[in-house]
Write a protein that holds these residues in place. Structure first.
Motif, PDB file in Angstrom:
ATOM      1  N   TYR A  57       0.833  -1.209   0.000  1.00 28.16           N
ATOM      2  CA  TYR A  57       0.000   0.000   0.000  1.00 28.16           C
ATOM      3  C   TYR A  57       0.868   1.260   0.000  1.00 28.16           C
ATOM      4  O   TYR A  57       0.402   2.345   0.299  1.00 28.16           O
ATOM      5  N   ASP A  68      -2.485  -3.953  14.651  1.00 34.85           N
ATOM      6  CA  ASP A  68      -3.125  -2.650  14.883  1.00 34.85           C
ATOM      7  C   ASP A  68      -2.397  -1.529  14.153  1.00 34.85           C
ATOM      8  O   ASP A  68      -3.025  -0.651  13.557  1.00 34.85           O
ATOM      9  N   ILE A  71      -3.150  -1.860  10.353  1.00 34.98           N
ATOM     10  CA  ILE A  71      -4.515  -1.423  10.031  1.00 34.98           C
ATOM     11  C   ILE A  71      -4.617   0.091  10.114  1.00 34.98           C
ATOM     12  O   ILE A  71      -5.183   0.744   9.227  1.00 34.98           O
ATOM     13  N   LYS A  72      -4.054   0.663  11.164  1.00 30.07           N
ATOM     14  CA  LYS A  72      -4.106   2.118  11.356  1.00 30.07           C
ATOM     15  C   LYS A  72      -3.397   2.841  10.212  1.00 30.07           C
ATOM     16  O   LYS A  72      -3.908   3.827   9.682  1.00 30.07           O
ATOM     17  N   HIS A  75      -5.486   2.575   7.076  1.00 29.47           N
ATOM     18  CA  HIS A  75      -6.709   3.375   7.263  1.00 29.47           C
ATOM     19  C   HIS A  75      -6.402   4.864   7.122  1.00 29.47           C
ATOM     20  O   HIS A  75      -7.177   5.603   6.509  1.00 29.47           O
ATOM     21  N   GLN A  76      -5.282   5.326   7.691  1.00 25.44           N
ATOM     22  CA  GLN A  76      -4.909   6.735   7.594  1.00 25.44           C
ATOM     23  C   GLN A  76      -4.634   7.145   6.152  1.00 25.44           C
ATOM     24  O   GLN A  76      -4.798   8.309   5.800  1.00 25.44           O
ATOM     25  N   LYS A  77      -4.244   6.196   5.351  1.00 25.55           N
ATOM     26  CA  LYS A  77      -4.016   6.481   3.930  1.00 25.55           C
ATOM     27  C   LYS A  77      -5.345   6.521   3.163  1.00 25.55           C
ATOM     28  O   LYS A  77      -5.376   6.856   1.998  1.00 25.55           O
ATOM     29  N   GLY A  78      -6.430   6.158   3.842  1.00 32.79           N
ATOM     30  CA  GLY A  78      -7.744   6.181   3.214  1.00 32.79           C
ATOM     31  C   GLY A  78      -8.057   4.921   2.433  1.00 32.79           C
ATOM     32  O   GLY A  78      -8.921   4.936   1.558  1.00 32.79           O
ATOM     33  N   GLU A  79      -7.379   3.848   2.749  1.00 35.07           N
ATOM     34  CA  GLU A  79      -7.591   2.600   2.031  1.00 35.07           C
ATOM     35  C   GLU A  79      -8.054   1.516   2.993  1.00 35.07           C
ATOM     36  O   GLU A  79      -7.956   1.652   4.203  1.00 35.07           O
ATOM     37  N   VAL A  80      -8.548   0.441   2.405  1.00 35.24           N
ATOM     38  CA  VAL A  80      -8.981  -0.723   3.170  1.00 35.24           C
ATOM     39  C   VAL A  80      -8.221  -1.927   2.622  1.00 35.24           C
ATOM     40  O   VAL A  80      -8.099  -2.087   1.412  1.00 35.24           O
ATOM     41  N   SER A  81      -7.716  -2.759   3.517  1.00 33.19           N
ATOM     42  CA  SER A  81      -6.957  -3.930   3.106  1.00 33.19           C
ATOM     43  C   SER A  81      -7.751  -5.198   3.404  1.00 33.19           C
ATOM     44  O   SER A  81      -7.978  -5.536   4.566  1.00 33.19           O
ATOM     45  N   LYS A  85      -7.966  -7.517   6.881  1.00 33.58           N
ATOM     46  CA  LYS A  85      -9.255  -7.916   7.471  1.00 33.58           C
ATOM     47  C   LYS A  85      -9.285  -9.424   7.702  1.00 33.58           C
ATOM     48  O   LYS A  85      -9.779  -9.896   8.717  1.00 33.58           O
TER      49      LYS A  85
END
Length: 158
Positions: A57, A68, A71-72, A75-81, A85
């Motif tokens: 990413y 954690d 994921i953080k 998420h801060q980059k505005g993406e979902v992995s 998950k």
């Protein structure tokens, strides 16, 4: 210079296999040491896999992250992995990964000395039944390798 997390993951998986083989052939005194070393190498491989996912990413990774942290960061980059998950579900369920993390945590803590003969030095928690035999840990190592393959194949698709 970019970090070669994939190479580090492979190295830790290789070390895990070597330590598992050494554990199987070790004498009774050395078995606990090889068990703990194998658990440590497998956890290093797991955290390195998380670093691999983060670099997919395009996140900079300078040390082994926890789930954690991974994921953080994503998420801060505005993406979902989707990979993270899946890993998160594995950690939260009664799975091989949850058992591996618990076994590693148990061997990383001091053992309570109630009822122990003062002439004995316990090297691992006797009540841990999850990964106290090489054959059991071998199945976890194979599952970890499958998770690495799954994650790498997933990242190649996009």
């Amino acid at each position: 210079m970019t970090n070669n997390w994939q190479g580090y993951t492979n190295k830790m998986l290789f070390h895990s296999r070597l330590l598992l083989e050494a554990w199987e052939s070790a004498d009774d005194i050395a078995k606990p040491a090889f068990r703990e070393a194998c658990l440590n190498a497998m956890i290093q491989a797991y955290y390195s896999l998380l670093a691999e996912i983060m670099t997919n990413y395009r996140l900079p990774v300078h040390q082994l992250p926890t789930l954690d942290q991974a994921i953080k960061g994503i998420h801060q980059k505005g993406e979902v992995s989707s990979e993270l998950k899946y890993v998160e579900r594995l950690e939260q369920q009664d799975s091989w990964l949850a058992a591996l993390l618990k076994s590693h945590e148990e061997c990383s803590m001091p053992i309570e000395r109630k009822g122990i003969n003062h002439n004995e030095i316990p090297l691992f928690n006797e009540s841990s039944i999850r990964y106290d035999l090489p054959g059991n840990l071998l199945s976890a190592l194979e599952s970890l390798k499958e998770l690495v393959t799954y994650s790498r194949n997933f990242s190649l698709e996009w």
